[in-house]
Each structure stands twice: as structure tokens, then as C-alpha cells.
Design an enzyme around this catalytic site. Structure first.
Site: not given
Ligand code: SF4
Length: 356
Positions: A34-35, A47, A92, A127, A145
């Protein structure tokens, strides 16, 4: 522990962070997918995936997710089954649902570019809004965070509870954000917390903050009392009919909307199961020996007992009475997204589901 710092001394230490952290970050940052670039969609996905999930677990899922759903339009239009399958293993699942609802809102109204605007998206809290606003839009919006609280509670020698510190730091850090490198500053704090100022035995001798750090150990933050998990006894009925097994959708509670084996959130005796089957017109069904399993959610712990039930030719009656649908076992294994609270039970069917 030393005396608490004055507000001016805290501000000086915080404002000095970019000069210490950015050069360290430039040479030490990990190569994470993701960078690769700062496309807001990619940042938002990373995120949300990283919330409560380890970097290593996210890495592989992230690449696959972006390959299948490369932009916000693709995510907004993705069928739920496919979305959950792509999310499988991250847990989740409400995050996946929120991410899709956020993508739908972005398609309709555009991508918000400030933390305030981002917070209006489903599943985006303080956040995440700060992280996306600073990384994707170069806004001076702190993202505090648990990692950042840990680093800065140690650096400042501040023993206040994490929740209080989180709020204070979110305000105090904003003036420290350096123009043009807001995203890197956010990521440098996170990176230090993830790789150097780790929860126990931090690597202080390699830390760029060592000189000014008021703790230099894992003495802070002070441990917090975690709320006790509620324990629940749960019974699963693993209906099988030849090569087919029965699933339903969770209608409420944890994992709402997800595929599940038939579940009763209490301990059923074998006699009770037999009576239920008889009432459904399936007294020929055979109840096998139960297997025990424990699954831990954030706030609940399920003590499960899973009973295999061979349908004895009464598949239709069982489907109607228990609200389940029969699917080929191979499809359940390979195509449907069965949460890990249930997926473990697939092994009880063996390679072949067996005769009914
Ligand atoms: S010196 Fe040690 S305790 Fe202080 S910030 Fe660095 S790693 Fe954390």
C-alpha cells in the site's frame, strides 16, 4: 518516573519529531504494497484492512483485493458474496461492508479530502480519517492509533490512560505536521511503533528518538484492565446429504449476514436435537458424535459443540424447518465465504461428505 512536562516542553518535543523521524523513515521503511502510491482508494482500503489486523495478514489480502477490485467503482458494484470471499481471513466482516458502503458514497458524492469529510464515511473514525487525509491528501491531520499512543506515551513519559492520551495527542500533534510530508510523518510514527517501539522489549538502542525519550523501556503505557469476554455456549448442527452440506445466513448478533452452519446460541442436548428433527419430519436423520471447539471474538467467546447430522433422505424437510440451504461441499470450501468461527468445522466432513 520524571515530573510531567510543561505544555511548552511537550510542544517542543512533539514539534521536533519530524526532524528525527523522517530521515529514519526514509531509510528504514518497510516495502509494503500500500506504499506503492498514494491513491486515496488504495489508502482507504489498506487502513480499513489494517484495523485490528497484523500487517503480514493484510499484505496478501490487500494485493488480491486490489487486483479484483482496482477502483472505487468496482468495489461499489461488487456482489456481497465476492466481497466477503475477498475479505475471508481478515475477520471483522463489518469492515468489508462499511468499506463497500463508503465506496458507494464516494461514487455518489466524490472522495472527501479532509479528515472531517472522511469521518462521514461509514466505518471511518478519527484515526482512519486522519490517516487517509494525511497520507492521500497531505493534510496536517494526526492519526493516533494504539501504536502512536505507545510511542508517544514513552517518549513524553506520559502515564495517562490510552483513551485520554489519544484525544490529547490528536490535538497536540497537528502543529508538528511538516508541510509536504504529512503522509510520511503519519507513517513514520506508525512504522516506529510497529518495528522499533514495540509493545514489549522496545529496540531503544536503534531508535531515532532515544536522545529525548523519557522512558527508554516498556514501562509505559500502563496496562489497562480489559473488559471481560462474555462466554456463550453454542450448538452447531452440521447437516449433510451426500456431497452437500447445509448453510444459512446469520440473521442477528455477531457475523450478521454471513454464511453459517445452523446455530443455536445455547447448549442443545442430543435428545433436544432428536426431538427437533422428529418435529421437522426427519426422525430418520442420524446424529453423530459432537466435536468441541472454542472461538474467540473481541467481546464474546463461543464454546461450541458441533453435531454432524446425516439427513437420511429428509433434506427438504430439514431445509424447510431449520431455514438452511444445501450446497455442494466443494462450493462451500472454495467459493463461499464461511467465517473462521465456522470454517474449522468443514474438516468434520472429511474429503467426502459421506452418505446421507
Ligand atoms: S527510546 Fe525506546 S521507549 Fe523511547 S521511543 Fe524509542 S523505542 Fe520507544
Amino acid at each position: 518516573m520524571e515530573q510531567p512536562l510543561s505544555a511548552a516542553a511537550r510542544a517542543e518535543l512533539l514539534n521536533g519529531l519530524p526532524a528525527l523521524l523522517l530521515p529514519w523513515y526514509d531509510t528504514n521503511k518497510r516495502d509494503l504494497p500500500w506504499r506503492e502510491n498514494r491513491d486515496p482508494y488504495r489508502v482507504l482500503v489498506s487502513e480499513l484492512m489494517l484495523q485490528q489486523t497484523r500487517v503480514e495478514a493484510v499484505r496478501e489480502h490487500y494485493v488480491r483485493f486490489l487486483r479484483e477490485l482496482p477502483d472505487v467503482q468496482a468495489l461499489a458494484a461488487c456482489p456481497e458474496d465476492k466481497l466477503f470471499k475477498l475479505w475471508e481471513g481478515l475477520g471483522y466482516y463489518s469492515r468489508a461492508r462499511n468499506l463497500q458502503r463508503a465506496a458507494q458514497a464516494i461514487c455518489e458524492h466524490g472522495f472527501p479530502q479532509t479528515a472531517e469529510g472522511l469521518k462521514k464515511l461509514p466505518g471511518v473514525g478519527e484515526y482512519t480519517a486522519g490517516a487517509v487525509a494525511s497520507i492521500a491528501f497531505e493534510q496536517p491531520s494526526p492519526a493516533v492509533d494504539g501504536n502512536v499512543v505507545r510511542v508517544l506515551s514513552r517518549y513524553l513519559g506520559d502515564a495517562r490512560p490510552a483513551a485520554e492520551l489519544r484525544k490529547t495527542l490528536a490535538v497536540e500533534l497537528a502543529p508538528a505536521y511538516p508541510a509536504g510530508r504529512c503522509g510520511d510523518f503519519t507513517q513514520s510514527l506508525m512504522e516506529l511503533g510497529a518495528t522499533v517501539c514495540v509493545p514489549s522489549s522496545p529496540l531503544c538502542l536503534t531508535c531515532p528518538l532515544l536522545g529525548g525519550c523519557r522512558t527508554k523501556s516498556d514501562a509505559l503505557p500502563l496496562p489497562e484492565k480489559k473488559p471481560e469476554r462474555r462466554k456463550e455456549r453454542v450448538t452447531l448442527l452440521l447437516f449433510r446429504a451426500g456431497e452437500r452440506v447445509a448453510l444459512c445466513r446469520r440473521e442477528s448478533g455477531v457475523l450478521r449476514g454471513m454464511y453459517a452452519f445452523y446455530t443455536e446460541e445455547r447448549a442443545l442436548t442430543e435428545g433436544e436435537i432428536a426431538r427437533r428433527l422428529a418435529a421437522a419430519g426427519a426422525s430418520d436423520a442420524q446424529i453423530g458424535l459432537p466435536t468441541a471447539h472454542r472461538h474467540v471474538f473481541t467481546h464474546i467467546e463461543w464454546e461450541m459443540r458441533a453435531y454432524p447430522v446425516s439427513c437420511g433422505g429428509r433434506e427438504a424437510e430439514i431445509a424447510a424447518a431449520f431455514g438452511v440451504t444445501f450446497y455442494p461441499l466443494a462450493k462451500v470450501r472454495e467459493e463461499l465465504s464461511l467465517p473462521s468461527a465456522y470454517r474449522w468445522a468443514l474438516r468434520l466432513f472429511g474429503d467426502r461428505a459421506g452418505a446421507d
